[in-house]
Structures are given as structure tokens and as C-alpha cells.
Design an enzyme around this catalytic site. Sequence first.
Site, PDB file in Angstrom:
ATOM      1  N   ASP A 176       0.860  -1.182   0.000  1.00  0.00           N
ATOM      2  CA  ASP A 176       0.000   0.000   0.000  1.00  0.00           C
ATOM      3  C   ASP A 176       0.896   1.231   0.000  1.00  0.00           C
ATOM      4  O   ASP A 176       1.405   1.634   1.036  1.00  0.00           O
ATOM      5  CB  ASP A 176      -0.901   0.023   1.251  1.00  0.00           C
ATOM      6  N   LYS A 240      -6.669   3.268  -3.589  1.00  0.00           N
ATOM      7  CA  LYS A 240      -7.140   3.282  -2.205  1.00  0.00           C
ATOM      8  C   LYS A 240      -7.380   4.719  -1.793  1.00  0.00           C
ATOM      9  O   LYS A 240      -6.609   5.607  -2.145  1.00  0.00           O
ATOM     10  CB  LYS A 240      -6.070   2.600  -1.338  1.00  0.00           C
ATOM     11  N   LYS A 276     -10.119   0.339  -2.799  1.00  0.00           N
ATOM     12  CA  LYS A 276     -10.090   0.086  -1.355  1.00  0.00           C
ATOM     13  C   LYS A 276     -10.376   1.368  -0.584  1.00  0.00           C
ATOM     14  O   LYS A 276      -9.514   2.225  -0.452  1.00  0.00           O
ATOM     15  CB  LYS A 276      -8.719  -0.478  -0.947  1.00  0.00           C
TER      16      LYS A 276
END
Lengths: 340, 279
Positions: A176, A240, A276
Amino acid sequence: MLTKIGTFTRTMHGNPFSPLTFFRYNSYVQLVDGTDTSIRRFLKQLPGVDQVGAESRAAMLATRSIKTTSKKWAIDCAISMIDLTTLEGSDTDGKVRALCTKAVHPDPTDPSVPSVGAICVYNDKVATARKHLDTIGGKSIPVAAVSTAFPSGRASLEVKKQDTLDALNNGATEIDMVIDRGAFLSGDLVKVFTEIVYIKELCADRAHLKVILETGELVTLDNVRRASHLAMAAGADFIKTSTGKISPAATAPVVLVMLEAVRDWYAMTGIRIGVKPAGGIRTTKDAIKQLVLVRETAGEEWLTPKLFRIGASALLNDLLMQRMKLRNGNYAGPNYVTLD
Amino acid sequence: MRIDIRKTYKLYIGGAFPRSESGRTYEVRDAKSKFIANPAQASRKDLRDAVTAARSAFGGWSSATAFNRSQILYRIAEMMEARSEEFVEEIALLEGISRVAAKKQVDQAIDAWVWYSGWCDKISTVAGSTNPISGPFYNFTVPESVGVVGVFPAQKSALLGLVQAIAPVIAGGNTAVVVASQKFPLCAVTLSEALATSDLPGGVVNILTGITSELAPWMGAHMDVDAIDATGLSKELDKEVRVSGADNLKRIHKFSSSDTPQRMLAFMEYKTVWHPIGI
């Protein structure tokens, strides 16, 4: 390094999308070749976001009532999509191991509860998490590491690369990364783009790359749409919303715009990118609203942990309590789920 | 001519005054069966929200100093005094008694707050003890709050029974989810307006109006409710609540007497500490 693979003409939001050259860069498809001109030309073609429309659409979808069997399905679906997260300075090995145990068996009294989607930790806790998951029967649960000087992203490229390499070498299979919001806001799109390309190169086949846009700092929905497309063009496997460290985080209109972006990307390239949302999703109601957004915006194909994840920690307990309520008929209490 | 500005009788949850989530109301009639008002008819989800609010208020309220709780209870008495006219009006109307008798009931209710206010910082001294033991320990016992208490006050009393049920529960450091008397709910709503202006943190007392038989089973089965004052429950409901309440070992009590420290102690549990000495 760049191989031309074709030229496409598609429409987007009903507007003609002028012909773009696709390149294959290593193993992934790119719409732009990394130069400032190409990035700007690409992002310029994105239509603006109707903010009022996005907000009212998101608010309208939030009024859906999901009950009984659909609710049961939605709760299990949401549990399997959670990236169970702990990102505190005070994280210890013990806490990470406890979290891993919870990830495999969220409710020890009920084996029918599915495991969560992944564990998300800082890179120095990846090895602990991986080892513990493997010993307790959680081999199939991936470990995600936040990377590139999370959460601010304020570090040199070398440091960001090393951060990512550390995580990969410790066994992370999902990365991430955060984008450099300062660069994005000041117009240095090439910097944002190339950083993602470099990190993607490191991940290659070893790990999935999730790109955190930190939408709370991008100010407008137009920026969210531009950043989403920029990240996908640079090779993101997932986009995300947030780090969870600043507020607002995953608001419904932001998630809506990002889901539209992956839907449009699929229409253009045939490639499905994941989404996400993270931060601020604490209750079962919030989670189910997210699932409704996914179903109505990107489509049913996205209702899988491969393409949709929810970054959360407190959410899991609320989902478990709602699940107990459906099972026993009584309202459950926080005494009957673990404290994290 | 001026149109009457009538009060909307709403619920009191977490320091706010929402209508019922279900949108329902029910009719309240006076002693002569004349229509008076349409208070909110709480649903099980309102009860769930009230328990959540009570649970989140519990940490702060139970750890507040006993002296601070005492001051706040006294403040409630002050705030009720200012509204005593309104209470008298409602009691006289609902119970069908004279204004003089109603005023007496209001005075008694206000005095009950003052009485329990005095008990806040004395209960642990009176009910606690230092225990003689044969060993190098300093051993003492103190009563502590149990948690979230569901309160069903006496059905036949508009105000006094209500205050006599709530005051001992919160004086001991618990938080309360109150289901007001089904027939006489108006004073409960007016009381909540006094509570909201008396430094009592939101969520410490939550008041629901509605059909008792609809809400009691959910209170009995709720796993996050630690105890129940079942004074206002019928025999059948009392039994049902005791059976479902056994799941999480709820302390369930029914009271016939009022204004006694026993009503506080029923919702407190004893903690004994063994402290090593002489080492």
C-alpha cells in the site's frame, strides 16, 4: 522498454475519448509514456465531476435498506473484504499476532465466519505477521505493508524504494503505497507518476500494488478522478482512498468517483482495477453502504476481495456483533468480541 | 387569536431528543379518557441505540468522582424545581388527582434527587468495609457500579416512581435506559428536558416512551445490558425478562420500597482488594 500494442478509440461518460496509444511497459498496459505532455494530455480528456450530482447519487444509494438473508450475505462478504489493519507507533509483535489470529478466525465461537481479506501492517511487522499466519492455518491470507514513507510520503525516492523492498523481502504480497500529494497539488504529475512506476517495478509479480491517493488532501472530486486515472495509468492494481490518518477519509462521493474511474478504465482497457476505501468505516451500516455503491457503480464483478477491500479495524467487531444478532436474535454486546 | 404552541413529546437518547426511528407515535389519554398527546412509540432499534449511548457514557460517568456525581444530582433537583409547574399540570391531568396532591408528588420527587445526591459519596463508606484477615494484607471491600441498567419504573406513578427508579441507579455510577410508564409517559419526557439542562453528560440517562410489552423482551435479551429494575413489569413480562436475562447473568430486581440505599446497592457489585503490607 516500451512496446506499442495498439490504438483505441473509446467513449467515456458519453464523450468521445480521442485515440490514445497504448504501450506495454514490462508486463502492464500504460496509456501514457511517462512524459509530462502525455500525462497532461491524458488527464485533460477526463470530464469534470459534477460534485452536486455525485453527492446526491451517493446519498441516494445510502438509503437502500438491506435486510435478512441479503444482510447476512453482505456481512460475510464485508468480513471477507476487510484489510484488518493496525498502523500505530505502539504496535508490538504481540498485538500483530493477536490481530492475525483474529484475521483467521474472526469469531472463535463460530467457525462459519469467513477469514478476512488481508492483514495490513507497517513493513517491520510483516515478517511477524506472515510467520504467525502460516503457523495458525492462515497461509491463504495475504500480508499487506504500507510503504513509501507512509503516511506522509515525504521522503526521497531511494528511501521509498528501500521501504518497499524491505516489505517485499519480509514476505509482503500487497504493497500500500502513498502518492506524493504535494507534488500532485503543485502540478508535478511526472513525479507522482514515475514514483508509482518505480514501486510497481519492484512489486512486479511478487506483490499487488495499492496506490493511496489520500483524497482528504486532494480537496476536490475532480482531483480524485485525475489522481485515480493517473495511478491506474502508472500501473496500480488497486486505488485506495486514504491512509486513515487524516479526516475526511473514505466519504461516499469519493468512493463513488473512484468506482466510476475503475469502471471507465475497464471500458477502455479491459483491465479491472480494484478499489479500497479506508478510514472512517466503523459500522456494519457503513460497510453495507459501500457494497451498494460498488454494486451500483462498478458492477457485481467488483464484489470480490480480489477487487474490493475495506481498510478497517473497529469495523470487524461491529460486523461480528451484527452477525451474532442475526444468529441468536438478541442484540450482542462488545463484551463478546475481542478487544484490539 | 394565537394558535397554541404544543410540545412534541420525543425520546431522549444520548443527550439528544430524536423521534422514534420507526416514526410511530401512540395516544396518551387522561384519567377521563380524553386525548392529551401523541408521544413517540420507541422501537427495538431505539432501544438498541439507547443501550449504545448508555454504554459509551458509562466510562466517563462511572469514573467521575462521587462528589461530582453528587453535585450533578443536586443540580437535577434545581432544574426540576424550575419546571415544577409543568410537572404538576401533567400529573394532575394524567393521574386525575388534585393540583395539591400533584404538587406534593413533585416535591417528593425533587427531594428524592437531593436525598440520593447525598448518598453518592457516602455509599462506599457505609456499605464498604475493611476486613479482618489473618495474613500480611490490607483487605478492603467497596461497592462499584455494574454498568448499563434497564429501568422499568412503576407503571402507576407519573413522576415519583420514575425518579425513585432512576436516581439510585445513576447515583451509584451506572448509566440507565429507562422505559417510561406506558400510560403516564409525559412527565418522563419533561424530566428528560430537565436532565438535559443539568450538567448530566449525554447518554447517562436515556428515556424511551412506548409499549412496555414490546420493549421489555429486547431489554431482557440484550447482551450489553448488565442489570434490570423490573419494578414496572407485569408478572408475565418479569418472568420472560428473567429467563432471557439469565444468558448474560443480568441482575434483575423488583422493588416495593422507595428511598433506601438498598436500591443503590442492588445495582452495585462488591470489589475486594488484597493489598500486601509489611514487605
